[in-house]
Design a protein around this motif. Structure first.
Motif, PDB file in Angstrom:
ATOM      1  N   ALA A   1      34.459  -6.664  13.672  1.00  0.00           N
ATOM      2  CA  ALA A   1      34.077  -5.850  14.830  1.00  0.00           C
ATOM      3  C   ALA A   1      32.590  -5.509  14.818  1.00  0.00           C
ATOM      4  O   ALA A   1      31.927  -5.555  15.864  1.00  0.00           O
ATOM      5  N   HIS A   2      32.042  -5.173  13.648  1.00  0.00           N
ATOM      6  CA  HIS A   2      30.632  -4.771  13.614  1.00  0.00           C
ATOM      7  C   HIS A   2      29.707  -5.936  13.942  1.00  0.00           C
ATOM      8  O   HIS A   2      28.632  -5.736  14.520  1.00  0.00           O
ATOM      9  N   VAL A   3      30.114  -7.156  13.621  1.00  0.00           N
ATOM     10  CA  VAL A   3      29.311  -8.330  13.974  1.00  0.00           C
ATOM     11  C   VAL A   3      29.387  -8.570  15.483  1.00  0.00           C
ATOM     12  O   VAL A   3      28.368  -8.827  16.132  1.00  0.00           O
ATOM     13  N   MET A   4      30.579  -8.477  16.042  1.00  0.00           N
ATOM     14  CA  MET A   4      30.720  -8.634  17.492  1.00  0.00           C
ATOM     15  C   MET A   4      29.932  -7.574  18.248  1.00  0.00           C
ATOM     16  O   MET A   4      29.357  -7.843  19.300  1.00  0.00           O
ATOM     17  N   GLU A   5      29.926  -6.366  17.710  1.00  0.00           N
ATOM     18  CA  GLU A   5      29.221  -5.280  18.377  1.00  0.00           C
ATOM     19  C   GLU A   5      27.724  -5.563  18.441  1.00  0.00           C
ATOM     20  O   GLU A   5      27.080  -5.329  19.473  1.00  0.00           O
ATOM     21  N   ARG A   6      27.175  -6.094  17.348  1.00  0.00           N
ATOM     22  CA  ARG A   6      25.740  -6.393  17.321  1.00  0.00           C
ATOM     23  C   ARG A   6      25.383  -7.589  18.193  1.00  0.00           C
ATOM     24  O   ARG A   6      24.396  -7.572  18.921  1.00  0.00           O
ATOM     25  N   LEU A   7      26.202  -8.645  18.116  1.00  0.00           N
ATOM     26  CA  LEU A   7      25.870  -9.876  18.831  1.00  0.00           C
ATOM     27  C   LEU A   7      26.373  -9.873  20.277  1.00  0.00           C
ATOM     28  O   LEU A   7      25.849 -10.595  21.114  1.00  0.00           O
ATOM     29  N   GLY A   8      27.406  -9.066  20.556  1.00  0.00           N
ATOM     30  CA  GLY A   8      27.916  -8.988  21.918  1.00  0.00           C
ATOM     31  C   GLY A   8      26.974  -8.264  22.841  1.00  0.00           C
ATOM     32  O   GLY A   8      26.951  -8.508  24.058  1.00  0.00           O
ATOM     33  N   ASP A   9      26.191  -7.362  22.300  1.00  0.00           N
ATOM     34  CA  ASP A   9      25.128  -6.707  23.052  1.00  0.00           C
ATOM     35  C   ASP A   9      23.953  -7.681  23.079  1.00  0.00           C
ATOM     36  O   ASP A   9      23.265  -7.872  22.083  1.00  0.00           O
ATOM     37  N   LYS A  10      23.750  -8.331  24.226  1.00  0.00           N
ATOM     38  CA  LYS A  10      22.782  -9.433  24.286  1.00  0.00           C
ATOM     39  C   LYS A  10      21.367  -8.993  23.916  1.00  0.00           C
ATOM     40  O   LYS A  10      20.618  -9.745  23.279  1.00  0.00           O
ATOM     41  N   ALA A  11      20.985  -7.785  24.325  1.00  0.00           N
ATOM     42  CA  ALA A  11      19.642  -7.308  24.003  1.00  0.00           C
ATOM     43  C   ALA A  11      19.500  -7.076  22.502  1.00  0.00           C
ATOM     44  O   ALA A  11      18.489  -7.433  21.887  1.00  0.00           O
TER      45      ALA A  11
ATOM     46  N   ARG B   1      17.116  -9.151  19.646  1.00  0.00           N
ATOM     47  CA  ARG B   1      16.213  -8.502  18.701  1.00  0.00           C
ATOM     48  C   ARG B   1      16.557  -8.887  17.257  1.00  0.00           C
ATOM     49  O   ARG B   1      15.675  -9.205  16.448  1.00  0.00           O
ATOM     50  N   LEU B   2      17.857  -8.883  16.924  1.00  0.00           N
ATOM     51  CA  LEU B   2      18.280  -9.219  15.561  1.00  0.00           C
ATOM     52  C   LEU B   2      17.930 -10.658  15.197  1.00  0.00           C
ATOM     53  O   LEU B   2      17.483 -10.940  14.081  1.00  0.00           O
ATOM     54  N   MET B   3      18.145 -11.565  16.133  1.00  0.00           N
ATOM     55  CA  MET B   3      17.861 -12.967  15.850  1.00  0.00           C
ATOM     56  C   MET B   3      16.363 -13.226  15.737  1.00  0.00           C
ATOM     57  O   MET B   3      15.921 -14.073  14.951  1.00  0.00           O
ATOM     58  N   ALA B   4      15.568 -12.499  16.506  1.00  0.00           N
ATOM     59  CA  ALA B   4      14.116 -12.623  16.368  1.00  0.00           C
ATOM     60  C   ALA B   4      13.683 -12.158  14.980  1.00  0.00           C
ATOM     61  O   ALA B   4      12.836 -12.779  14.328  1.00  0.00           O
ATOM     62  N   GLU B   5      14.291 -11.068  14.501  1.00  0.00           N
ATOM     63  CA  GLU B   5      13.979 -10.575  13.153  1.00  0.00           C
ATOM     64  C   GLU B   5      14.418 -11.569  12.077  1.00  0.00           C
ATOM     65  O   GLU B   5      13.822 -11.628  10.998  1.00  0.00           O
ATOM     66  N   ALA B   6      15.457 -12.377  12.391  1.00  0.00           N
ATOM     67  CA  ALA B   6      15.947 -13.379  11.442  1.00  0.00           C
ATOM     68  C   ALA B   6      15.115 -14.660  11.475  1.00  0.00           C
ATOM     69  O   ALA B   6      15.394 -15.593  10.714  1.00  0.00           O
ATOM     70  N   GLY B   7      14.118 -14.703  12.369  1.00  0.00           N
ATOM     71  CA  GLY B   7      13.221 -15.853  12.423  1.00  0.00           C
ATOM     72  C   GLY B   7      13.552 -16.885  13.476  1.00  0.00           C
ATOM     73  O   GLY B   7      12.918 -17.942  13.533  1.00  0.00           O
ATOM     74  N   LEU B   8      14.548 -16.608  14.336  1.00  0.00           N
ATOM     75  CA  LEU B   8      14.879 -17.559  15.399  1.00  0.00           C
ATOM     76  C   LEU B   8      13.937 -17.358  16.580  1.00  0.00           C
ATOM     77  O   LEU B   8      13.555 -16.225  16.903  1.00  0.00           O
ATOM     78  N   PRO B   9      13.550 -18.440  17.251  1.00  0.00           N
ATOM     79  CA  PRO B   9      12.649 -18.301  18.403  1.00  0.00           C
ATOM     80  C   PRO B   9      13.386 -17.704  19.597  1.00  0.00           C
ATOM     81  O   PRO B   9      14.506 -18.106  19.912  1.00  0.00           O
ATOM     82  N   VAL B  10      12.774 -16.724  20.255  1.00  0.00           N
ATOM     83  CA  VAL B  10      13.336 -16.140  21.474  1.00  0.00           C
ATOM     84  C   VAL B  10      12.275 -16.182  22.564  1.00  0.00           C
ATOM     85  O   VAL B  10      11.071 -16.210  22.281  1.00  0.00           O
ATOM     86  N   LEU B  11      12.714 -16.170  23.807  1.00  0.00           N
ATOM     87  CA  LEU B  11      11.797 -16.205  24.934  1.00  0.00           C
ATOM     88  C   LEU B  11      11.051 -14.880  25.058  1.00  0.00           C
ATOM     89  O   LEU B  11      11.601 -13.814  24.734  1.00  0.00           O
ATOM     90  N   PRO B  12       9.808 -14.901  25.545  1.00  0.00           N
ATOM     91  CA  PRO B  12       9.091 -13.643  25.789  1.00  0.00           C
ATOM     92  C   PRO B  12       9.876 -12.778  26.760  1.00  0.00           C
ATOM     93  O   PRO B  12      10.465 -13.275  27.720  1.00  0.00           O
ATOM     94  N   GLY B  13       9.921 -11.471  26.491  1.00  0.00           N
ATOM     95  CA  GLY B  13      10.663 -10.568  27.355  1.00  0.00           C
ATOM     96  C   GLY B  13      10.812  -9.215  26.726  1.00  0.00           C
ATOM     97  O   GLY B  13      10.039  -8.829  25.844  1.00  0.00           O
TER      98      GLY B  13
END
Length: 452
Positions: A107-117, A121-133
């Motif tokens: 549930a805690h993983v779904m809660e973090r990743l289900g919230d798109k915003a 942010r989490l994936m950008a911190e993990a080093g994945l490229p995200v679009l400017p915004g």
């Protein structure tokens, strides 16, 4: 392994889950609404429990009824399929609180990743490229305007709780931004019960590439290659394939590695999908993470030979993957088309009705995932998907030709019922698609050319 699983869904995905469970010797319980009392999964399952009236909120979204159905039948686990409660962390928590295994990520993983915003942010911190915004939720039209002016137009507004291609609006100039923001927020509130939005740059001429991952509870993670889902109408996928055509090997490896990197960073468990925008210049950016089985998962199964539902069940039962990345081999090409009960000549309006005829195609290397049959009533209460038709061949050209042949064989009829099969064949015949040079703008371009 579990002995009994409740299937908390309907339609073709419920049938799909029931079949794998039967192969594994797992008893199945079908949970159904009044509208689905004669459904294929009710006939196929070992037991069936009535949830309530047709309205989803009174049946497939009724958490107390689903929990009672599981407990009263001795189920040890719940498979949510896709849609409905499949990405609802509250449902996962309630399952666990009642001693039931939720077949999906924690549930805690779904809660973090289900919230798109938050996921962005989490994936950008993990080093994945995200679009400017935006780095989080956009509070209103004024803030959206400031952000859009900074990152450059066009931009896309997205619902934080969005999914299924809904809750999005592309904005191409500042004058459109305020009304688009209000409209998208109202739509998100009505559909998802959550009106929060975020904003990012929109890439014209892009492709939609997604990566299937599997992660167990022991820290092991692999990807099963990528899928191209660029054929879309209003952000909803129509035709999907694996592997993606005309994707350089080095770029494919980078995208897939990024997905695994993101999954490990998030502590992901189960089957999930990392979705990326691929720009014309070869740059790729994470769009979102889907914490569930995808509608288009069969193309991955066809090219890898891996049953994703079986893997979901094994992982949920605590078993390790038992194989590494080097053991995953992609062979040939697979293409899937979604046949819906909709009328393409009337802007794809749903066409419910009684199916007097339903004869799916067959032949070598053709798979049809469906819940429909002659005499089945396509009702107005749920999604209009009738069948997913998937074709495999040693190469893409043969796979596309095989899928076209299969779609031509479909025989679906009934008073008032129309389908998208013919439209899908026209899309497959488009020279841009045949050459594998299509983008997410293909369907709109075809519509404009037809209107001239």
């Amino acid at each position: 392994m579990f002995t009994t699983v409740l299937i908390a869904n309907r339609g073709e995905i419920a049938v799909r889950v029931a079949r794998t469970c039967r192969e594994l010797g797992i008893r199945t319980v079908a949970a159904y609404s009044t509208a689905d009392r004669d459904s294929a999964v009710v006939r196929l399952a070992d037991r069936a429990v009535h949830l309530g009236p047709p309205a989803a909120k009174s049946s497939y979204l009724n958490i107390p009824a689903l929990i009672e159905a599981a407990l009263s039948t001795g189920a040890e686990a719940v498979h949510p399929g896709y849609g409905f409660l499949s990405e609802d962390p509250d449902f996962a928590e309630v399952c666990e609180a009642n001693g039931l295994t939720f077949i999906g990520p924690p549930a805690h993983v779904m809660e973090r990743l289900g919230d798109k915003a938050m996921a962005r942010r989490l994936m950008a911190e993990a080093g994945l490229p995200v679009l400017p915004g935006s780095t989080g939720v956009v509070t209103g039209p004024a803030e959206a305007r400031q952000l859009a002016d900074r990152v450059g137009y066009p931009v896309i507004l997205k619902a934080v709780a969005g999914g299924g291609g809904r809750g999005m609006a592309v904005v191409r100039d500042g004058d459109q931004l305020a009304p688009a923001f209000q409209d998208t927020r109202a739509h998100a509130r009505a559909v998802f019960g959550d009106d929060r939005l975020y904003l990012e740059r929109y890439v014209d001429g892009a492709r939609h590439i997604e990566v299937q991952v599997l992660c167990d509870r022991h820290g092991n993670a692999v990807h099963l290659g990528e899928r191209d889902c660029s054929v879309q109408r209003r952000h909803q996928k129509l035709i999907e394939e694996s592997p993606a055509p005309n994707l350089p090997r080095a770029l494919r490896d980078r995208i897939c590695a990024a997905a695994v990197q993101g999954a490990l960073a998030a502590g992901y468990v189960g089957a999930g999908t990392f979705e990326f925008v691929l720009a014309p210049d070869g740059g790729f950016f994470l769009m979102e993470v889907n914490c569930r089985l995808q509608v288009e998962h069969p193309v991955t199964e066809m090219v890898t030979g891996i049953d994703l539902v079986r893997e979901q069940l094994r992982i949920a039962a605590g078993e390790p993957l038992g194989y590494g990345q080097q053991d995953v081999v992609v062979r040939g090409s697979a293409v899937e088309a979604r046949v819906n009960a909709e009328d393409p000549e009337r802007d794809f309006v749903p066409t419910p009705g009684l199916l007097s005829e339903f004869t799916p195609p067959g032949g070598p290397f053709v798979r049809v995932d469906t819940h429909a049959y002659p005499g089945w009533v396509v009702g107005p209460d749920y999604d209009s998907l009738l069948a997913k038709t998937i074709a495999w061949a040693p190469d893409r050209e043969q796979a596309v030709a095989r899928l076209d042949r299969a779609l031509a064989e479909f025989r679906i009829d009934g008073p008032g019922v129309r389908t998208t099969a013919g439209y899908l064949r026209r899309t497959l015949a488009d020279p841009r698609y045949r050459a594998g040079r299509h983008t997410t703008g293909l369907v709109a371009a075809m519509a404009e050319e037809t209107a001239v």
